[in-house]
Design a protein around this motif. Sequence first.
Motif, mmCIF file in Angstrom:
data_model
loop_
_atom_site.group_PDB
_atom_site.id
_atom_site.type_symbol
_atom_site.label_atom_id
_atom_site.label_comp_id
_atom_site.label_asym_id
_atom_site.label_seq_id
_atom_site.Cartn_x
_atom_site.Cartn_y
_atom_site.Cartn_z
ATOM 1 N N TYR A 518 -15.557 -5.013 9.259
ATOM 2 C CA TYR A 518 -16.612 -4.008 9.104
ATOM 3 C C TYR A 518 -17.284 -3.703 10.441
ATOM 4 C CZ TYR A 518 -16.553 -3.760 3.992
ATOM 5 O OH TYR A 518 -16.208 -3.526 2.689
ATOM 6 N N GLU A 519 -17.374 -4.691 11.335
ATOM 7 C CA GLU A 519 -17.935 -4.431 12.658
ATOM 8 C C GLU A 519 -17.104 -3.381 13.396
ATOM 9 O OE1 GLU A 519 -20.647 -5.584 14.494
ATOM 10 O OE2 GLU A 519 -21.392 -6.341 12.578
ATOM 11 N N VAL A 520 -15.785 -3.475 13.289
ATOM 12 C CA VAL A 520 -14.909 -2.481 13.918
ATOM 13 C C VAL A 520 -15.180 -1.107 13.329
ATOM 14 C CG1 VAL A 520 -12.519 -1.815 14.386
ATOM 15 C CG2 VAL A 520 -13.129 -4.242 14.291
ATOM 16 N N ASP A 521 -15.196 -1.027 12.004
ATOM 17 C CA ASP A 521 -15.413 0.262 11.344
ATOM 18 C C ASP A 521 -16.786 0.834 11.671
ATOM 19 O OD1 ASP A 521 -12.925 0.072 10.198
ATOM 20 O OD2 ASP A 521 -13.645 -0.677 8.270
ATOM 21 N N PHE A 522 -17.786 -0.038 11.817
ATOM 22 C CA PHE A 522 -19.141 0.431 12.085
ATOM 23 C C PHE A 522 -19.215 1.130 13.445
ATOM 24 C CE2 PHE A 522 -23.660 0.207 12.983
ATOM 25 C CZ PHE A 522 -24.230 0.432 11.738
ATOM 26 N N PHE A 523 -18.558 0.562 14.451
ATOM 27 C CA PHE A 523 -18.552 1.188 15.779
ATOM 28 C C PHE A 523 -17.742 2.489 15.777
ATOM 29 C CE2 PHE A 523 -19.641 -3.099 17.610
ATOM 30 C CZ PHE A 523 -20.785 -2.689 18.255
ATOM 31 N N ASP A 524 -16.783 2.594 14.864
ATOM 32 C CA ASP A 524 -15.934 3.790 14.826
ATOM 33 C C ASP A 524 -16.517 4.888 13.953
ATOM 34 O OD1 ASP A 524 -13.618 5.104 15.711
ATOM 35 O OD2 ASP A 524 -12.508 4.589 13.898
ATOM 36 N N ALA A 525 -17.501 4.558 13.125
ATOM 37 C CA ALA A 525 -18.045 5.513 12.158
ATOM 38 C C ALA A 525 -18.627 6.778 12.799
ATOM 39 C CB ALA A 525 -19.092 4.836 11.277
ATOM 40 N N PRO A 526 -19.336 6.694 13.949
ATOM 41 C CA PRO A 526 -19.893 7.932 14.532
ATOM 42 C C PRO A 526 -18.832 8.970 14.862
ATOM 43 C CG PRO A 526 -20.955 6.007 15.477
ATOM 44 C CD PRO A 526 -19.804 5.493 14.675
ATOM 45 N N ARG A 527 -17.686 8.514 15.364
ATOM 46 C CA ARG A 527 -16.616 9.467 15.686
ATOM 47 C C ARG A 527 -16.096 10.135 14.420
ATOM 48 N NH1 ARG A 527 -11.333 9.524 15.192
ATOM 49 N NH2 ARG A 527 -11.292 7.376 14.432
#
Length: 530
Positions: A518-527
């Motif tokens: 989820y940490e990975v997805d969280f950083f990618d969510a803005p894009r």
Amino acid sequence: MSLLTTASSFLPPAPAAPAPRIPRVLAIAGSDPSGGAGIQADLKSIAAHGGYGMAAITALTAQNTRGVSAVHVPPAAFLAAQLDALSQDISIDAVKIGMLGDASVIDAVRNWLEKARPGVVVLDPVMVATSGDRLLQETAEAALHTLLPYADLITPNLAELAILLKEPVAGDWAAALEQGKRLAAQTGTTVLVKGGHLDGGAGTGDNPASHGGCPDALVNTGGLLAQNVVVVPGERVPTRNSHGTGCSLSSALATVQTRVGDWEAALREVKPWLQEALRSSERLDVGTGNGPVHHFHHVQQQTEDHRRTGRVPAEGQFAAALRDAATADLEAIYSLDFIRALADGSLPELEFAYYLAQDALYLNGYSRVLARAAAIAPTEAEQLFWARSAQNCLEVESELHRTWLSTRTADVPPGPVTKSYVDHLLAASVSGSYAVLVAAVLPCFWLYAEVGETLHAQFLAAGAPESHPYAVWLRTYADEEFAAATRQAVAYTDAAARAASASERDAMTLAFRQSARYEVDFFDAPRLHA
């Protein structure tokens, strides 16, 4: 003794939140005696995602991993009797519909849906098997169209999508998305466009299905999603074993949707599971053709971990194993466009503002979870540590709103990743296990601290230019207090593992890995939001 400690000594323990209800999911589909597809795959997928599976059989097939040799469709009246018997006794949370066979069966299912009105309906319009075998009579296609509006989500493969629209099969990702839009507009429901059957080596750099990618997209033209087309990227897994992939995906989505209530969040949870099910399929060694996927790969991994870690680990050993498990997640974070642009200052302000807004929402939920850790911690020192961490979260959230968000973005609702991440942590907080809970919250300390240290080092290496738009933000990564808190969180988690049972350590490892993803997805969510 501090006032905080004195007061907490006289407070009763926080009441445990009720355990989340197990989703009751009905699969209406055909039977595959080889166990890889149909009802058999549905029940495995439902169980793999924590649901209670039920089955109403629409057809019997003679098939194996090499193809379908015969199909027998029982009388539709008997299917109707199965469905009525279930709904008269059991509250059904979700329904997944697969192979239907003929028009009379479709009519029976549609009539039952009109009476039962289940909360979630996923329709996998099984018409053509991966092997190319036709599984729905052509005379039944018109009846199938009358069933489509009853579904909340339709999950055709590319061949089925083309048949439903009476068009040629899409040759690339852009054409597939356009077909998805047309079907969504015709039916008034959400369509999942799957890129698994596209040529992974074809296309251009702008095509997410090229260069080994395997995207899926949720399409809805009626405003039910965050945007008309929500693309969830993925990795193409090289394997000959994909038997039952569509059945497994649709039944897993039906199960997870009852818990998260958001199709994008459900897809982001199910897709990594399915990719690993494909990647692990060779372990099963079933058949000589297109073999099944490994629905319970995560259980086998836990079993293997148990064999390695059945004895009480030495001090630091469990924490080291967790850090090793997070290596791939850290590498994934560093490769994200968001992180690279944040480091060099080229990140668009709107993307940064969205990230901060989601971070504030996340911290609000995270503080509640840390407070729960404080309430059930076994020692006074741990109670104080987690309570202070919860307080710090609220202070950071307040600071975000005061110095950044109030001038850079309006209030936004939680995104699918934010909601899924917080839901995962809340589920850990009601598990009753202090050890599992602290393992679940640890990546937000550990991975965030490591990424922050790396970004700050890059900022300094570039001369710490004052013109950098996020200079103030990056300097906060040099906070030694947060680094010290991270070390303490790691130490408490490692100590909890040494006091835990072997099965509880397995649960800790799983909770940590899920949070790290989820940490990975969280950083990618803005894009993805942009």
